[in-house]
Design an enzyme around this catalytic site. Structure first.
Site, PDB file in Angstrom:
ATOM      1  N   CYS A  80      -3.387  18.524  53.316  1.00  0.00           N
ATOM      2  CA  CYS A  80      -3.588  17.316  54.122  1.00  0.00           C
ATOM      3  C   CYS A  80      -2.866  17.370  55.456  1.00  0.00           C
ATOM      4  CB  CYS A  80      -3.135  16.085  53.346  1.00  0.00           C
ATOM      5  SG  CYS A  80      -4.059  15.789  51.826  1.00  0.00           S
ATOM      6  N   ASN A 211      -9.931  20.195  54.733  1.00  0.00           N
ATOM      7  CA  ASN A 211      -9.115  20.274  53.528  1.00  0.00           C
ATOM      8  C   ASN A 211      -9.755  19.521  52.376  1.00  0.00           C
ATOM      9  OD1 ASN A 211      -6.772  20.581  51.791  1.00  0.00           O
ATOM     10  ND2 ASN A 211      -6.310  18.469  52.291  1.00  0.00           N
ATOM     11  N   GLU A 212      -9.486  18.238  52.244  1.00  0.00           N
ATOM     12  CA  GLU A 212     -10.048  17.453  51.148  1.00  0.00           C
ATOM     13  C   GLU A 212     -11.044  16.429  51.676  1.00  0.00           C
ATOM     14  OE1 GLU A 212      -6.855  15.757  48.890  1.00  0.00           O
ATOM     15  OE2 GLU A 212      -6.627  17.533  47.611  1.00  0.00           O
TER      16      GLU A 212
END
Length: 498
Positions: A80, A211-212
């Site tokens: 993150c 990333n996410e």
């Protein structure tokens, strides 16, 4: 005294002690005689003793623990942290290279994330930047895996996205990073790498896009990255997000969509309780072998719950991860990579637990999870073997989990056996490929008296591998698997049929 141009200031005559520092350091005061003013922009004090004596280098004890695992890759700068709470505060790799004193620092993305430990004064100077990350990977023989912002801030925070007409700058950052890593010194960014002391390329082979992230906005931006990067660098593999969870609506949408887009590698994350890891040891047994490869990019069993301050790196969590990892190894044809996360945590300066390696200003230690990871990484073999019970993978029957591989160079069969029960078990394993009887074998065993056991700075190897000699008689071996144990058995034989 005054100055208009920032100039590095060197304080000489200071000697570092044999240890890295002191547990409770005191401030150092720097004074100046005379009249005038001094503007201090960045002060950095480093001991001479760093890993490989790198200038602006890393703590040797921490890197040694990492190097001892023989990792195949290093994912950086993390997860993150690349996103930022908003795009203004996102991680930008170009601000982390060049002379240290000229790198542009930012507020750390985690400064006010967790109410249990607010750190509003938490900044990043980027003394550790992308050049140092690449150099670290090279130093320990690991492939670099940089993760870049894809034009989206953290969706758990502001969810800010860059407008599609403005996405080109983000894509150009990705293209320029490949040039920085692999380009000839005659190029702009390859020239910067050479000027920093590394004229040879870093041989970058893969890169993470986001990333996410999740949802249609991620797919829309990923497509632009995919088209531009593949057009100029077709050999670069792209790692793509499947969101923050291993199942559910977000995961299903990304998994289905990215497969239709012929993505290279899908990045799956799972922070769950130990029971989830045991139940999902067969997760990849039926994945499409012709589809994208899988990267288990972030995972760690949670002894309490996700983001709980009560999470501990106890043996129950490590044992559940070992059981799950037998499924990763068994499915090496589809699972390309896996990495525990997070990697390091300071005992007095953490917000998230569990973590693989803990340290203070003086010492460091590997957790039980660390030794599980190390045993898998240093006993991989080069081809998997079937290990079944009644025609099915051994994945939970009687609380046992297992995988098998062969190391053709050393002529050894490698068995990984996990007993998650409170009773010792002695399964008989028939080795169909062995010709010679009475083959010598060595077992490395991890175990603890009770599932809640942990390692610590005072007892760093309370849970660590113990070597045991044994013998394979005929074509069978009957190891005794103690309660709550993980065993790696290497069986030596000069003649093995594949």
């Amino acid at each position: 005294m005054s100055a208009t141009t920032p100039t590095p200031l060197t304080v000489s005559g200071m000697k570092a002690s044999a240890a890295w520092g002191s547990k409770k350091a005191r401030p150092i005061y720097i004074g100046f005689d005379g009249q005038g003013s001094v503007d201090l922009d960045m002060i950095s004090l480093f001991p001479d003793h760093t890993w490989k004596h790198r200038a602006n280098g890393l703590r040797p004890d921490l890197v040694q623990l990492l190097a001892d695992m023989h990792p195949g890759f290093i994912r950086f700068p993390g997860g993150c942290i690349v996103e930022g709470r908003d795009l203004t505060n996102r991680y930008q790799w170009k601000n982390t290279v060049g002379p240290v004193e000229r790198r542009k620092g930012i507020i750390n993305r985690w400064n006010t994330e967790f109410a249990h430990r607010l750190t509003p004064d938490y900044f990043q100077s980027f003394g550790l930047g992308f050049f140092e990350y690449f150099q670290l990977a090279e130093d320990i023989g690991a492939e670099p895996l940089p993760i870049l912002n894809c034009g989206m801030a953290c969706q758990f925070n502001t969810s800010e996205v860059v407008a599609m007409p403005d996405i080109d700058a983000y894509v150009q950052d990705a293209l320029d990073l490949i040039e920085f890593a692999n380009g000839d010194p005659s190029t702009k960014w390859g020239g910067l790498r050479a000027a920093m002391g590394h004229p040879e390329p870093f041989h970058l082979k893969m890169m993470g896009v986001g990333n996410e992230q999740w949802g249609p906005q991620y797919i829309e931006r990923y497509k632009v990255f995919q088209q531009a990067i593949k057009a100029r660098y077709p050999g670069i593999l792209l790692v793509n997000s499947t969101g923050p969870d291993p199942n559910g609506e977000k995961f299903d949408f990304l998994n289905d969509t990215l497969r239709r887009l012929h993505a290279d590698i899908l990045d799956e994350h799972y922070y769950r309780n130990p029971e989830w890891f045991l139940q999902n040891a067969t997760r990849y047994d039926h994945y499409d072998r012709g589809g994208p490869m899988i990267f288990a990019g972030e995972y760690a069993a949670q002894s309490d719950k996700v983001v709980s301050v009560n999470n501990r790196n106890n043996w129950q969590c490590a044992l559940a991860e070992a059981a799950f990892m037998t499924g990763l190894e068994r499915n090496a044809g589809v699972v390309r990579m896996a990495s525990y996360a997070p990697l390091f945590a300071h005992i007095d300066g953490w917000q998230w637990a569990p973590d693989l390696i803990w340290f203070d200003n003086i010492g460091s230690y590997g957790t039980p999870d660390y030794y599980v990871q190390k045993l898998f990484a240093t006993n991989k073999g080069d081809a998997t073997l079937a290990l079944t019970r009644n025609g099915q993978p051994l994945a939970g029957q009687d609380g046992l989990y297992a995988s098998a591989a062969i190391d053709t160079a050393s002529h050894e069969i490698i068995l990984k056996l996990v007993n998650t029960t409170a009773q010792a078990q002695s399964p008989t394993i028939r080795l169909a490929g062995i010709r010679k009887s009475n083959a010598p074998a060595t077992a490395l065993v991890l175990t603890a008296a009770e599932p809640g056991a942990v390692n610590s700075l005072d007892n760093p190897t309370a849970i660590s591998p113990v070597a045991i000699k044994m013998l394979c008689r005929g074509k069978t071996i009957t190891p005794t698997l103690g309660p709550y144990s993980f065993s790696v058995i290497r069986i030596k034989n000069q003649a093995i049929d594949l």
